[in-house]
Every structure is written in C-alpha cells, then in structure tokens.
Design an enzyme around this catalytic site. Structure first.
Site, PDB file in Angstrom:
ATOM      1  N   ASP A   1     -14.659  12.634  11.663  1.00 40.31           N
ATOM      2  CA  ASP A   1     -14.445  11.569  10.693  1.00 40.31           C
ATOM      3  C   ASP A   1     -15.231  10.331  11.158  1.00 40.31           C
ATOM      4  OD1 ASP A   1     -13.301   9.851   8.816  1.00 40.31           O
ATOM      5  OD2 ASP A   1     -11.295  10.695   9.057  1.00 40.31           O
TER       6      ASP A   1
ATOM      7  N   ASP B   1     -15.904   7.981   6.065  1.00 40.09           N
ATOM      8  CA  ASP B   1     -14.860   7.082   5.583  1.00 40.09           C
ATOM      9  C   ASP B   1     -15.436   6.051   4.602  1.00 40.09           C
ATOM     10  OD1 ASP B   1     -12.031   6.235   6.172  1.00 40.09           O
ATOM     11  OD2 ASP B   1     -13.029   4.360   6.687  1.00 40.09           O
TER      12      ASP B   1
ATOM     13  N   GLU C   1     -15.894   9.929   1.421  1.00 37.40           N
ATOM     14  CA  GLU C   1     -14.723   9.370   0.759  1.00 37.40           C
ATOM     15  C   GLU C   1     -15.209   8.257  -0.147  1.00 37.40           C
ATOM     16  OE1 GLU C   1     -10.407   7.276   1.696  1.00 37.40           O
ATOM     17  OE2 GLU C   1     -12.171   6.737   2.854  1.00 37.40           O
TER      18      GLU C   1
ATOM     19  N   HIS D   1      -3.921  11.771   4.458  1.00 38.45           N
ATOM     20  CA  HIS D   1      -3.152  10.881   5.326  1.00 38.45           C
ATOM     21  C   HIS D   1      -2.935   9.499   4.712  1.00 38.45           C
ATOM     22  CE1 HIS D   1      -7.319   9.831   6.036  1.00 38.45           C
ATOM     23  NE2 HIS D   1      -6.900   8.661   6.477  1.00 38.45           N
ATOM     24  N   ASP D   2      -3.509   9.251   3.530  1.00 43.71           N
ATOM     25  CA  ASP D   2      -3.318   7.967   2.855  1.00 43.71           C
ATOM     26  C   ASP D   2      -2.430   8.078   1.617  1.00 43.71           C
ATOM     27  OD1 ASP D   2      -5.126   6.629   4.569  1.00 43.71           O
ATOM     28  OD2 ASP D   2      -6.837   7.230   3.332  1.00 43.71           O
TER      29      ASP D   2
HETATM   30  C1  GLC Z   1     -10.044   5.232   4.477  1.00 43.91           C
HETATM   31  C2  GLC Z   1      -9.112   5.958   5.422  1.00 43.91           C
HETATM   32  C3  GLC Z   1      -7.919   5.094   5.657  1.00 43.91           C
HETATM   33  C4  GLC Z   1      -8.397   3.812   6.296  1.00 43.91           C
HETATM   34  C5  GLC Z   1      -9.478   3.125   5.460  1.00 43.91           C
HETATM   35  C6  GLC Z   1     -10.197   2.085   6.250  1.00 43.91           C
HETATM   36  O1  GLC Z   1      -9.505   5.042   3.224  1.00 43.91           O
HETATM   37  O2  GLC Z   1      -8.787   7.219   4.906  1.00 43.91           O
HETATM   38  O3  GLC Z   1      -6.937   5.722   6.421  1.00 43.91           O
HETATM   39  O4  GLC Z   1      -7.337   2.930   6.443  1.00 43.91           O
HETATM   40  O5  GLC Z   1     -10.459   4.031   5.042  1.00 43.91           O
HETATM   41  O6  GLC Z   1     -10.978   2.658   7.250  1.00 43.91           O
END
Ligand code: GLC
Length: 562
Positions: free
Chosen positions: A96, A197, A249, A323-324
């Site tokens: 990641d 990310d 993402e 996880h979010d």
């Molecule tokens: C993404 C991650 C999350 C994190 C954010 C900032 O959305 O999945 O967990 O807090 O980015 O890095």
C-alpha cells in the site's frame, strides 16, 4: 499469478489481523502464520495496509520513512520470508503506497520546516489571505485543509487529510524521482502488486482559490496533470514489470477518468477503487448522518459503472467493505436474524460483477460492526474529529454515538476473530482496539460448518477462478427499478450467467411482477445459492395459496450453458 479478470484479492489491515508477539498489535509475522488459511481460502493476492515507519496518527497512512518497516510490525527478514512463502502458495503480496502525503514527522517535512528550500518544494506551502487560510478548503477528516506554520507570520501548508499528513508537491520533479526510487526499492523485494492510496488527489491546480461549490475537491480531484503523473509512474516503475498488478484508490472520481486510469492501452493502472456505490446511506451527501441505504440508487450506480466502464474498457475493483467502511453485513444486510443469508447474498452481489473482487478481512466470516458504546472505545482520527465537530454543531452525545456506531471506520478495524479463546485468538494481550459488541463469529466455527459464510466464499472464489463468463462477460441489469430484487446477467460467447438477489429480509411471492418476469431464468440450472433446499421443495410443503418466489435475502446464481 492469475490475471486480473480471474483473480481475487484479500485485504489485510495489518494492525488488526494477527498479533504474533503479544503486544496487542497485528504484525507481519502474524500474516506469515496465517498464510495457510489464506491459501485454503483460495485468494490470489493479499494487499497489506501500510507497515512503514509511522507515528500512527492515521495508523500507518502517515508515513515518516518510506523505506523502513515499523519495528512494532516486523522487519525485512520477516517480510522477505512472507513474500517467499506466499509465492510458494501462489499468492502475490501487494503493498500500500501513500504518496499523496507524508507524515509531518518525515525527514523531508522536518527539513522543510527548518527552511531548507529543496524540501520546502516537496510540500505545498502558501501564504494566507486576508488574515486567514490561503483557501477555504476543508480537510477530508473535518476542519480546515491548511495548518499555519508555527513561528511564521502568514504561512500555511496543505493537508487534505489530518494536519500531520502534509500533501506532497508532485509538480516537483525531484519529489517524483524520490517516489520512483521508493517504488523500485519495494519492487526489488519481489512484491507482485501495489495499491495507491488516494492517488487521484496528487495533481493540485495551478492556482489555489476558494471554492464556492464544495469543500474544494473539484480543484484537485482527478486534477489537471493526474494522467500525466500516472503514466510517468507506470513507465518508470511498475510498468517495467508487466506482471505487477496495481489498483488506485480514487476519491470522488468520474467514470471518464476511471476509464483512463484503468484502460490497458492508457498504461496507467490495472484497476480502480471507486466509492459512489457506498455513499447511498449518506443523507444529502453527508456521511455523518443516519439513513437506511437507498437500494434503487445502489443498483443504479452499480449498473451505470458496469456499463460505462465496460464500454470504455476500464476495470473496477469490486468491493463492499474495506478498512475505511462499516461492515457490509451490518450496513446492507442483517447482522442478526438473517446474518448467514445476507452475508452470502452480499458477497454474491459484488463478487460476480465485471471487475476484480476484493475481500476485506473478516468479511468472509460475517464480521459485523463493533457497536461501541463509549467514545473512549474509538481510536480513529476521523471518528474522533467528527465527534468534536458534531458536538459543536449541537448534537446530543447519544445521537453522535449512534451515528459513529453506523459510520465509523473503527467498525472495520476490530481484531480478526480467529477462535473462541481470549481476544478471539488475535493476541495474548489486550488488543490495541477492543472487539466491541459485534457478533461473536469466528474462523474456527466457520471452518467447522459446511454451510458457513466462509465455505460459501470459497465457492465464489472458485467460480471467479474458473468461469470465463464472470471474468470476461458483459453485464446487463434485469428488473431495473424493482424495489427489492437486484438481478443481472453476465454473458460471454453465447453463454449466460444470471444473478438474482433478494436484498430484503422478507419473502417475495411468485405473484410479484419481478418474479413473474424471471420465471424462465429461475428454472435454469442453479450453480450457487444461499439456501440449502430448493425453493420448489419448500413450496410443495407450503399450504399458503401464494407460493414463495424468493426467500429472505435469498440469492441464486443460475447458468444457461453446458
Ligand atoms: C485512504 C486510506 C485511509 C486513509 C486516507 C489518508 O482513504 O484508505 O485509511 O486515512 O487515505 O491516507
């Protein structure tokens, strides 16, 4: 490694997966120990959330050294063993990478604060306007997206997330070279993939100004040079090895951009995570509200993305949990009476769409929301920030806790429930976050029961591995606008698969217009379903005049080929 059309990925939130050394925090060795479980499940890749050196303000998404492993989570020897052992099992490791921002504890940021020009240019510093912030942008975790530099009259740095996560300046070629170097460092260890990310936020606008329409996101989401940057990242790093799988993402992205990100010919990424389908329980777009999910909207969004991405030859990662996000069975199903049925139905709903399915740890045993009762139970910065914000807005404590229990990211971060011993076998010590009051489902119990959610996931994974219709087929929605049933057809080379899903905890009768329309389809050969007995067997013993078409949360996968 399987290609992306047939592959299934498993996400591990490292801190909550398995603690090997009894400090209450999951670690790399814990993952190593659980590899046989993952092999048995049948997944092809595991994506491990960040384990780099970090002050853990955002639990690893605030990296303070991109080439070091947090000693609490492991070391290079363990990582190498893990990569090797996974490979022996036919599993690729995906890392990641957090390149939109670094921790403010990173050496680059510290030097920038000391006034070193080279490193100042790694971040985004701007002058304030009219005695306040440079722009009115809002951070994704609440509050202003700018933080004043201490000791400076009128200087701020940009942080789209927490104030300890300074946004990196991708305009600067020196910064980009650092990133390419970091990528190569990890590629040399033999990893097989990367998750990037919030990668579609890295290209900021040329001019920084106030937003009159939103929190500022339209200026930097899918920003002006995003495709250029991704093409460069690809050609200089992972594109050098075309066996590497990548997923970006994409926060609040558009379909057009997502096609570009993931169409093979564009040479950017293998696939994208998009989130529109998960915002269907946000009242007026606001996450921190209580609203039952809008089923019609969910179907409409899924179908629109399926059809348009397919037309543009883009590729989605498919998922309902990570996880979010809150736990899918609590959010879209029933974590009580129909736990088993809805757990399987929801898996079927997203697994068989066009795209690569991602399982989030614990989803495969039907883990539920945490149902924390006190604010002290929460650890996540976003949740704690919003607790304060909602309080300031005047909401009652009880109301806020209710909202958090539905929406907090901590719902997904409770420790993995392995067995029925202390701490569910996750750790010998008190875990860093409590298990809360969710359902006490465990891996051991799931393994024992042939009819469990876990064993159903294994069947879904096998189907994805073997079936070309699911891998390459077209998508068509059936029964558009039906208020309870989601049904779709996948087709490839004159072969069809039908997926029929009752999204509610009630019977749907045969007299229902939708069921009538599906009559012929429902008599096709069933390849998978979440009820042991066939519906007809039940109906034969049923004295009701009205026969049942679909039982509560029933799902059926039917095929029309030999
Ligand atoms: C993404 C991650 C999350 C994190 C954010 C900032 O959305 O999945 O967990 O807090 O980015 O890095």
């Amino acid at each position: 490694m399987r290609n992306l059309e047939h592959a299934v990925v498993y996400e591990i939130y490292i801190k909550s997966f398995m603690d090997s050394d009894g400090d209450g925090i999951g670690d790399l060795l814990g993952i190593y120990e659980k590899l046989p479980y993952l092999k048995e499940l049948g997944v092809d890749y595991i994506w491990i959330t960040p384990f780099y050196e970090s002050p853990l303000k955002d639990f690893g998404y605030d990296v303070s050294n991109y080439k070091k492993i947090d000693p609490r989570l492991g070391d290079f020897k363990i990582l190498k063993d893990l990569i090797k052992k996974a490979e022996d099992f036919g599993i690729g490791i995906m890392l990641d990478m957090v390149f939109n921002h670094s921790s403010t504890e990173h050496e680059w940021f510290k030097k920038a604060m000391e006034g070193d020009e080279k490193y100042r240019n790694y971040y985004i510093f701007k002058e304030g306007k009219n005695g306040t912030y440079p722009t009115n942008w809002i951070s994704k975790f609440g509050g202003p997206a700018w933080k004043k530099v201490e000791g400076k009259e009128n200087e701020y740095y940009l942080h789209l997330f927490h104030e300890t996560q300074g946004d990196l300046n991708w305009e600067n070629v020196e910064l980009r070279e650092e990133i390419f170097d970091i990528m190569k460092f990890w590629m040399d260890l033999g990893v097989k993939g990367f998750r990037f990310d919030v990668i579609n936020l890295i290209s900021k606008p040329e001019i920084f100004k106030d937003s009159t329409t939103d929190d500022g996101r339209h200026f930097y989401t899918d920003g002006p040079k995003i495709h250029e940057y991704l093409k460069e990242l690809n050609s200089k790093t992972f594109g050098l090895d075309n066996s590497i799988l990548t997923v970006g993402e994409m926060s609040s992205t558009s379909i057009e951009d997502s096609i570009k990100y993931s169409n093979k010919e564009e040479k950017e990424l293998s696939m994208v995570f998009t989130f529109h389908h998960l915002k269907v329980d946000y009242e007026n777009g606001d996450k921190w509200t209580k609203m039952p999910f809008d089923f019609l909207k969910l179907k409409e969004i899924l179908s629109t993305w399926q059809i348009k991405m397919s037309k543009g030859r883009g590729w989605n990662a498919q998922f309902l949990s990570n996880h979010d996000q809150p736990r899918q069975v609590s959010r879209f199903g029933s974590d009580d009476k129909y736990h088993l049925e809805s757990g399987k139905m929801l898996a079927t709903a997203y697994f068989l769409l066009r795209g690569t399915p991602y399982i989030y740890q614990g989803e495969e045993i039907g883990m539920t929301n945490a149902y924390f009762k006190n604010i002290e139970d929460y650890k996540d910065v976003e949740s704690l920030n919003y607790y304060e914000i909602l309080k300031k807005e005047g909401l009652e404590e009880k109301e806020i806790l209710e909202i958090l229990s539905l929406k907090s990211r901590d719902n997904a971060r409770t420790p993995m429930q392995w067995d029925n011993t202390k701490n569910f076998g996750f750790s010998k010590k008190e875990p860093w976050i409590s298990n809360g009051n969710g359902k006490k489902v465990t891996v051991v119990d799931n393994l024992k029961d042939e009819n469990s959610i876990l064993n159903y996931y294994k069947k879904l994974i096998e189907l994805r591995h073997e079936d070309d219709v699911l891998a390459y087929g077209n998508y068509e929605e059936l029964l558009i606008g039906h208020e309870k049933i989601y049904a779709y057809k996948r087709s490839y080379n004159n072969k069809n698969i039908y997926v029929v899903l009752n999204f509610y905890g009630e019977n749907i009768l045969k007299s229902d217009e939708g069921i009538k329309k599906l009559k012929e389809i429902l008599s096709l050969e069933k390849i998978l379903g979440n009820y042991e007995k066939n519906n007809n067997d039940i109906n034969n013993n049923n004295n009701n005049n009205e026969e049942i078409g679909l039982r509560p949360y029933e799902c059926l996968v039917l095929k029309e080929y030999e």
